[in-house]
Design a protein around this motif. Structure first.
Motif, PDB file in Angstrom:
ATOM      1  N   THR A 173       0.902  -1.067  -0.121  1.00 25.88           N
ATOM      2  CA  THR A 173      -0.129   0.089   0.041  1.00 25.88           C
ATOM      3  C   THR A 173       0.957   1.272   0.043  1.00 25.88           C
ATOM      4  OG1 THR A 173      -1.738   1.308   1.275  1.00 25.88           O
ATOM      5  CG2 THR A 173      -0.023   0.222   2.516  1.00 25.88           C
ATOM      6  N   ASP A 227       1.259   4.104  -5.143  1.00 29.97           N
ATOM      7  CA  ASP A 227       0.593   2.716  -4.993  1.00 29.97           C
ATOM      8  C   ASP A 227       0.212   2.382  -6.466  1.00 29.97           C
ATOM      9  OD1 ASP A 227      -0.167   0.298  -3.363  1.00 29.97           O
ATOM     10  OD2 ASP A 227      -2.112   1.159  -3.812  1.00 29.97           O
ATOM     11  N   ARG A 235      -4.268   2.861  -2.802  1.00 29.66           N
ATOM     12  CA  ARG A 235      -4.498   3.058  -1.359  1.00 29.66           C
ATOM     13  C   ARG A 235      -3.211   3.813  -0.624  1.00 29.66           C
ATOM     14  NH1 ARG A 235      -4.273  -1.616   1.171  1.00 29.66           N
ATOM     15  NH2 ARG A 235      -4.932  -0.681   3.210  1.00 29.66           N
TER      16      ARG A 235
END
Length: 290
Positions: A173, A227, A235
């Motif tokens: 992430t 990301d 995210r």
């Protein structure tokens, strides 16, 4: 012009060298190891810790010096290096461009600050304003001295945003240090290179300019775009400053968490600088590398 460039093989330096060459200047790189330089033409070997090599590099046929070298972190060493580079330029009217950075301004709040703002440096650049002062003082000794303060640099798969893409790939992430409210002033490396060329060509002695194309980019959005660039879904999550400091070191973690809104309009008004490269979120999310 014949331009001596320190830091010519670095991330920003490589872009500056390419731009200066495109505009017809002759670049003379000052490198620690001549075998590391892949370009054509003259090469000079030297180091910030070797004052004799610095003085010897600034020969009479050098029209300008651009210092893009990474500081040593030792104020005495960097000050001595600066003086060694400036000594041959005094009384000649030749140009000297020093690379600082917007971190010397410290936290700015939400109103954009320009080059007239007082400095309040964070620890990682604590002595940099004093180096800036020495550079600008040379303007009174017939050196066309100027200071460029780049924002957070991105583009061509490099800079801090590229590091954030690596974090996203590693952790699954996007992540950003500190608060989602943090904003960064940013600039594409190729736009920044064009600014250096303009400074060399047109800036008056004693000039300070912010190399900032986007004055307040949300760091959480950069992490989300990173990301996407790493193959994720966009995210992003906060990385507490304390935890980041354990991995990155406290000074760098503090810098990444620094909220700044910085104006780059003076460069546009004084020199006609017109940044045109893709916005950082577009570049990261779209996989752009130009």
């Amino acid at each position: 012009m014949r331009v001596l460039v320190l830091g010519a093989t670095g991330y920003i330096g490589s872009a500056v060298v390419a731009r200066l060459t495109l505009e017809g200047h002759v670049v003379v790189p000052l490198v620690k190891d001549a075998t590391a330089w892949e370009g054509d033409g003259p090469v000079r070997v030297g180091d910030l810790t070797d004052l004799a090599s610095l003085r010897a590099a600034v020969t009479d046929d050098v029209d300008a010096v651009v210092n893009l070298a990474t500081p040593t972190g030792d104020e005495a060493v960097d000050t001595a290096a600066l003086e060694a580079l400036l000594a041959p330029l005094r009384g000649t009217g030749r140009a000297f461009v020093y690379t600082s950075g917007v971190w010397v301004l410290g936290a700015t709040g939400d109103a954009p600050v320009d080059e007239d703002a007082a400095t309040d440096p964070i620890a990682i650049v604590g002595y940099r304003p004093r180096i800036e002062e020495r550079v600008l003082a040379a303007a009174g000794e017939d050196v066309r001295a100027a200071v460029v303060r780049p924002g957070i640099v991105y583009g061509r798969g490099g800079g801090i945003p590229a590091m954030m893409t690596g974090w996203a790939g590693e952790h699954g992430t996007g992540r950003y240090v500190g608060s989602a409210a943090t904003r960064w002033p940013m600039v594409h490396v190729d736009d920044l290179a064009e600014l250096y060329a303009l400074v060399l060509a047109k800036a008056e002695a004693g000039t300070v300019l912010h190399g900032v194309a986007h004055e307040a980019v949300p760091v959480a959005a950069v992490a989300a775009a990173a990301d996407l660039a790493a193959g994720g879904t966009g995210r992003a999550e906060p990385w507490p400053v304390e935890g980041a400091a354990e991995v990155l070191g406290a000074p760098f973690a503090e810098a990444l968490a620094l909220h700044q809104v910085v104006s780059g309009r003076r460069a546009a008004g004084v020199l006609g600088w017109r940044p045109s490269r893709p916005y950082v979120l577009t570049e990261l999310a779209g996989g752009t590398r130009g």
